[in-house]
Scaffold this motif. Structure first.
Motif, mmCIF file in Angstrom:
data_model
loop_
_atom_site.group_PDB
_atom_site.id
_atom_site.type_symbol
_atom_site.label_atom_id
_atom_site.label_comp_id
_atom_site.label_asym_id
_atom_site.label_seq_id
_atom_site.Cartn_x
_atom_site.Cartn_y
_atom_site.Cartn_z
ATOM 1 N N ARG A 1 11.517 48.470 33.925
ATOM 2 C CA ARG A 1 11.372 47.923 32.090
ATOM 3 C C ARG A 1 10.293 46.974 32.421
ATOM 4 O O ARG A 1 10.875 45.683 31.897
ATOM 5 C CB ARG A 1 11.720 48.699 31.668
ATOM 6 N N PRO A 2 9.487 46.008 32.565
ATOM 7 C CA PRO A 2 8.707 45.414 32.508
ATOM 8 C C PRO A 2 7.848 44.865 31.333
ATOM 9 O O PRO A 2 8.093 45.046 31.217
ATOM 10 C CB PRO A 2 7.538 45.067 33.822
ATOM 11 N N LEU A 3 8.040 43.842 31.319
ATOM 12 C CA LEU A 3 7.281 42.419 29.990
ATOM 13 C C LEU A 3 6.566 42.463 29.729
ATOM 14 O O LEU A 3 6.435 41.311 30.643
ATOM 15 C CB LEU A 3 8.622 42.347 29.369
ATOM 16 N N ARG A 4 5.711 42.483 29.494
ATOM 17 C CA ARG A 4 4.648 41.853 29.494
ATOM 18 C C ARG A 4 3.523 41.823 28.159
ATOM 19 O O ARG A 4 3.446 42.179 27.419
ATOM 20 C CB ARG A 4 2.975 42.523 30.713
ATOM 21 N N ARG A 5 3.323 40.139 27.849
ATOM 22 C CA ARG A 5 2.916 40.304 26.562
ATOM 23 C C ARG A 5 2.210 39.146 25.955
ATOM 24 O O ARG A 5 2.221 37.865 26.362
ATOM 25 C CB ARG A 5 4.497 40.269 25.331
#
Length: 82
Positions: A49-53
């Motif tokens: 569940r990678p996070l890129r914001r």
């Protein structure tokens, strides 16, 4: 977490209108006066569940200072701080 509660500071969906480059031009009915800062956060890349914001600190024409982000993995705009 008890039903009806939410995490403190949890992001909420936001109605952001952005230009073709993805830079916010309006938040709801309020136009953006100034983009004060922009940054990208990439985390949990080693998990499923990678996070890129892509974050933006905005000054709106009504004087409000808000932080919004575009979720680069799932899509959608969110308000982090009002």
């Amino acid at each position: 977490m008890p039903p009806g509660s939410r995490r403190l500071g949890a992001p909420e969906p936001a109605a952001v209108a952005a230009d073709p480059r993805g830079v916010p031009e309006a938040l709801g009915a309020a136009e953006v006066d100034t983009v004060r800062e922009e940054w990208v956060v990439e985390d949990r890349w080693w998990t499923g569940r990678p996070l890129r914001r892509r974050y933006f600190e905005l000054v709106l024409t009504n004087g409000r200072n808000v932080v919004v982000f575009h979720d680069l993995v799932e899509g959608g705009w969110f308000m982090q701080r009002a």
